[in-house]
Motif scaffolding. Structure first.
Motif, PDB file in Angstrom:
ATOM      1  N   GLY A  41       0.813  -1.209   0.000  1.00  0.00           N
ATOM      2  CA  GLY A  41       0.000   0.000   0.000  1.00  0.00           C
ATOM      3  C   GLY A  41       0.845   1.255   0.000  1.00  0.00           C
ATOM      4  O   GLY A  41       2.044   1.240   0.294  1.00  0.00           O
ATOM      5  N   ARG A  42       0.214   2.372  -0.317  1.00  0.00           N
ATOM      6  CA  ARG A  42       0.907   3.657  -0.410  1.00  0.00           C
ATOM      7  C   ARG A  42       1.550   4.053   0.915  1.00  0.00           C
ATOM      8  O   ARG A  42       2.721   4.443   0.963  1.00  0.00           O
ATOM      9  N   GLU A  43       0.804   3.968   2.001  1.00  0.00           N
ATOM     10  CA  GLU A  43       1.320   4.381   3.311  1.00  0.00           C
ATOM     11  C   GLU A  43       2.477   3.497   3.759  1.00  0.00           C
ATOM     12  O   GLU A  43       3.485   3.987   4.281  1.00  0.00           O
ATOM     13  N   TYR A  44       2.328   2.194   3.557  1.00  0.00           N
ATOM     14  CA  TYR A  44       3.393   1.273   3.949  1.00  0.00           C
ATOM     15  C   TYR A  44       4.670   1.568   3.162  1.00  0.00           C
ATOM     16  O   TYR A  44       5.769   1.607   3.716  1.00  0.00           O
ATOM     17  N   ASN A  45       4.533   1.783   1.863  1.00  0.00           N
ATOM     18  CA  ASN A  45       5.703   2.050   1.025  1.00  0.00           C
ATOM     19  C   ASN A  45       6.350   3.386   1.364  1.00  0.00           C
ATOM     20  O   ASN A  45       7.578   3.513   1.304  1.00  0.00           O
ATOM     21  N   LEU A  46       5.562   4.387   1.717  1.00  0.00           N
ATOM     22  CA  LEU A  46       6.153   5.654   2.156  1.00  0.00           C
ATOM     23  C   LEU A  46       6.955   5.456   3.440  1.00  0.00           C
ATOM     24  O   LEU A  46       8.054   5.997   3.591  1.00  0.00           O
ATOM     25  N   ALA A  47       6.414   4.662   4.361  1.00  0.00           N
ATOM     26  CA  ALA A  47       7.131   4.389   5.614  1.00  0.00           C
ATOM     27  C   ALA A  47       8.402   3.576   5.353  1.00  0.00           C
ATOM     28  O   ALA A  47       9.469   3.871   5.916  1.00  0.00           O
ATOM     29  N   LEU A  48       8.314   2.572   4.488  1.00  0.00           N
ATOM     30  CA  LEU A  48       9.488   1.749   4.180  1.00  0.00           C
ATOM     31  C   LEU A  48      10.548   2.580   3.442  1.00  0.00           C
ATOM     32  O   LEU A  48      11.742   2.479   3.743  1.00  0.00           O
ATOM     33  N   GLY A  49      10.132   3.417   2.515  1.00  0.00           N
ATOM     34  CA  GLY A  49      11.074   4.300   1.826  1.00  0.00           C
ATOM     35  C   GLY A  49      11.761   5.248   2.795  1.00  0.00           C
ATOM     36  O   GLY A  49      12.960   5.529   2.671  1.00  0.00           O
ATOM     37  N   GLN A  50      11.018   5.744   3.780  1.00  0.00           N
ATOM     38  CA  GLN A  50      11.604   6.624   4.794  1.00  0.00           C
ATOM     39  C   GLN A  50      12.629   5.869   5.631  1.00  0.00           C
ATOM     40  O   GLN A  50      13.702   6.394   5.942  1.00  0.00           O
ATOM     41  N   LYS A  51      12.316   4.643   5.987  1.00  0.00           N
ATOM     42  CA  LYS A  51      13.265   3.845   6.774  1.00  0.00           C
ATOM     43  C   LYS A  51      14.524   3.547   5.976  1.00  0.00           C
ATOM     44  O   LYS A  51      15.622   3.520   6.531  1.00  0.00           O
ATOM     45  N   ARG A  52      14.381   3.333   4.684  1.00  0.00           N
ATOM     46  CA  ARG A  52      15.559   3.105   3.842  1.00  0.00           C
ATOM     47  C   ARG A  52      16.424   4.364   3.776  1.00  0.00           C
ATOM     48  O   ARG A  52      17.651   4.290   3.904  1.00  0.00           O
ATOM     49  N   SER A  53      15.799   5.514   3.596  1.00  0.00           N
ATOM     50  CA  SER A  53      16.580   6.755   3.540  1.00  0.00           C
ATOM     51  C   SER A  53      17.208   7.060   4.906  1.00  0.00           C
ATOM     52  O   SER A  53      18.343   7.532   4.975  1.00  0.00           O
ATOM     53  N   GLU A  54      16.500   6.777   5.978  1.00  0.00           N
ATOM     54  CA  GLU A  54      17.046   6.982   7.325  1.00  0.00           C
ATOM     55  C   GLU A  54      18.219   6.043   7.597  1.00  0.00           C
ATOM     56  O   GLU A  54      19.177   6.423   8.278  1.00  0.00           O
ATOM     57  N   ALA A  55      18.160   4.817   7.082  1.00  0.00           N
ATOM     58  CA  ALA A  55      19.266   3.865   7.263  1.00  0.00           C
ATOM     59  C   ALA A  55      20.528   4.397   6.602  1.00  0.00           C
ATOM     60  O   ALA A  55      21.625   4.341   7.183  1.00  0.00           O
ATOM     61  N   VAL A  56      20.401   4.943   5.389  1.00  0.00           N
ATOM     62  CA  VAL A  56      21.560   5.507   4.689  1.00  0.00           C
ATOM     63  C   VAL A  56      22.045   6.766   5.406  1.00  0.00           C
ATOM     64  O   VAL A  56      23.249   6.974   5.570  1.00  0.00           O
ATOM     65  N   ARG A  57      21.119   7.618   5.866  1.00  0.00           N
ATOM     66  CA  ARG A  57      21.493   8.823   6.608  1.00  0.00           C
ATOM     67  C   ARG A  57      22.276   8.452   7.864  1.00  0.00           C
ATOM     68  O   ARG A  57      23.311   9.039   8.176  1.00  0.00           O
ATOM     69  N   LYS A  58      21.814   7.452   8.569  1.00  0.00           N
ATOM     70  CA  LYS A  58      22.486   7.005   9.792  1.00  0.00           C
ATOM     71  C   LYS A  58      23.875   6.430   9.484  1.00  0.00           C
ATOM     72  O   LYS A  58      24.836   6.696  10.201  1.00  0.00           O
ATOM     73  N   ALA A  59      23.967   5.677   8.386  1.00  0.00           N
ATOM     74  CA  ALA A  59      25.260   5.115   7.992  1.00  0.00           C
ATOM     75  C   ALA A  59      26.246   6.228   7.634  1.00  0.00           C
ATOM     76  O   ALA A  59      27.426   6.154   7.994  1.00  0.00           O
ATOM     77  N   LEU A  60      25.774   7.267   6.945  1.00  0.00           N
ATOM     78  CA  LEU A  60      26.638   8.411   6.629  1.00  0.00           C
ATOM     79  C   LEU A  60      27.054   9.134   7.906  1.00  0.00           C
ATOM     80  O   LEU A  60      28.204   9.564   8.044  1.00  0.00           O
ATOM     81  N   SER A  61      26.136   9.261   8.836  1.00  0.00           N
ATOM     82  CA  SER A  61      26.428   9.905  10.113  1.00  0.00           C
ATOM     83  C   SER A  61      27.506   9.135  10.873  1.00  0.00           C
ATOM     84  O   SER A  61      28.397   9.734  11.487  1.00  0.00           O
ATOM     85  N   LEU A  62      27.439   7.809  10.842  1.00  0.00           N
ATOM     86  CA  LEU A  62      28.453   6.989  11.503  1.00  0.00           C
ATOM     87  C   LEU A  62      29.825   7.133  10.842  1.00  0.00           C
ATOM     88  O   LEU A  62      30.843   6.875  11.469  1.00  0.00           O
ATOM     89  N   GLN A  63      29.832   7.569   9.591  1.00  0.00           N
ATOM     90  CA  GLN A  63      31.096   7.827   8.890  1.00  0.00           C
ATOM     91  C   GLN A  63      31.605   9.243   9.150  1.00  0.00           C
ATOM     92  O   GLN A  63      32.616   9.642   8.592  1.00  0.00           O
ATOM     93  N   GLY A  64      30.876  10.033   9.946  1.00  0.00           N
ATOM     94  CA  GLY A  64      31.338  11.362  10.324  1.00  0.00           C
ATOM     95  C   GLY A  64      30.675  12.514   9.595  1.00  0.00           C
ATOM     96  O   GLY A  64      31.085  13.662   9.755  1.00  0.00           O
ATOM     97  N   VAL A  65      29.654  12.237   8.784  1.00  0.00           N
ATOM     98  CA  VAL A  65      28.958  13.303   8.070  1.00  0.00           C
ATOM     99  C   VAL A  65      28.068  14.063   9.052  1.00  0.00           C
ATOM    100  O   VAL A  65      27.351  13.453   9.852  1.00  0.00           O
ATOM    101  N   ASP A  66      28.120  15.389   9.001  1.00  0.00           N
ATOM    102  CA  ASP A  66      27.292  16.242   9.851  1.00  0.00           C
ATOM    103  C   ASP A  66      25.821  16.032   9.492  1.00  0.00           C
ATOM    104  O   ASP A  66      25.442  16.121   8.323  1.00  0.00           O
ATOM    105  N   GLU A  67      24.992  15.773  10.487  1.00  0.00           N
ATOM    106  CA  GLU A  67      23.571  15.494  10.246  1.00  0.00           C
ATOM    107  C   GLU A  67      22.834  16.687   9.653  1.00  0.00           C
ATOM    108  O   GLU A  67      21.791  16.520   9.037  1.00  0.00           O
TER     109      GLU A  67
END
Length: 177
Positions: free
Chosen positions: A117-143
Motif C-alpha cells: 500500500g501507499r502508506e506502507y511504502n512511504l514508511a518503508l522508503g523513509q526507513k531506507r533513507s534513514e538507514a543511509v542517513r544514519k550510515a553516513l552519520s556513523l562515517q562522520g557526516v554532519d547530520e
C-alpha cells in the motif's frame, strides 16, 4: 457454517496484507572501526586506507563532477531497510565526499517497488533513507548536511512488474542539492 468460513476468509485476507518487517528502528551499526584522516593534517599516510582502498585527494576541481556521477545508489532486499554489505563502499566514498565541504547538502531519497500500500511504502522508503542517513552519520557526516525523504513507490527507476525491474526500484538515492 457460513459465518465460520467468512471469519476464516477475512482473517486469512488480513494476514496476507500484513508484513513481518518492523519499521521501528534502523539497524545500522558502525562496523568499519577505521578512522578517516583528512589530508594535510600531518598524519602519516600510506595512500591506502585500512579498507585497502586508495586515498583520494578531494581538492581536485573535477572531483565534484566525478562524485556526483559516481555510484550514489544503495539497493535493498524485498520488504527490508537493512543496508547490504556490498553497498558499504558506496556509503564510505559518499561520506568522504560530503565531509570534504561543509556547504554541501544532500538528500537521501528512499524508494520501494510497486508492491504494498501507499502508506506502507512511504514508511518503508523513509526507513531506507534513514538507514543511509544514519550510515553516513556513523562515517562522520554532519547530520545538518543530510535530509532523509521518502517517495515510496511514486518514482520508479524502472517501469514493469518483473522481479528484475522491481529490484531496481528498491533503493535509496543520494542526491546533491
Amino acid at each position: 457454517m457460513k459465518k465460520l468460513v467468512m471469519i476464516v476468509s477475512m482473517t486469512v485476507l488480513l494476514a496476507a496484507c500484513g508484513s513481518a518487517v518492523k519499521l521501528d528502528n534502523v539497524p545500522v551499526e558502525d562496523k568499519s572501526g577505521s578512522t578517516v584522516v583528512p589530508s594535510g593534517t600531518g598524519a602519516p599516510s600510506t595512500g591506502v586506507g585500512q579498507s585497502g582502498v586508495a586515498a583520494v585527494d578531494l581538492g581536485k576541481s573535477n572531483q565534484d563532477t566525478a562524485m556526483q556521477s559516481a555510484n550514489r545508489l544503495v539497493y535493498f532486499d524485498y520488504d527490508s531497510f537493512v543496508i547490504r554489505p556490498e553497498f558499504q563502499s558506496v556509503i564510505e566514498s559518499q561520506a568522504r565526499f560530503i565531509k570534504a565541504s561543509k556547504n554541501r547538502k544532500v538528500a537521501i531519497e528512499g524508494h520501494t517497488d510497486e508492491r504494498g500500500g501507499r502508506e506502507y511504502n512511504l514508511a518503508l522508503g523513509q526507513k531506507r533513507s534513514e538507514a543511509v542517513r544514519k550510515a553516513l552519520s556513523l562515517q562522520g557526516v554532519d547530520e545538518n548536511q543530510v535530509e532523509a525523504v521518502s517517495f515510496g513507490k511514486e518514482k520508479p527507476a524502472v517501469m514493469g512488474s518483473t522481479e528484475a525491474s522491481m529490484e531496481k526500484n528498491r533503493r535509496a538515492e543520494i542526491v546533491y542539492r
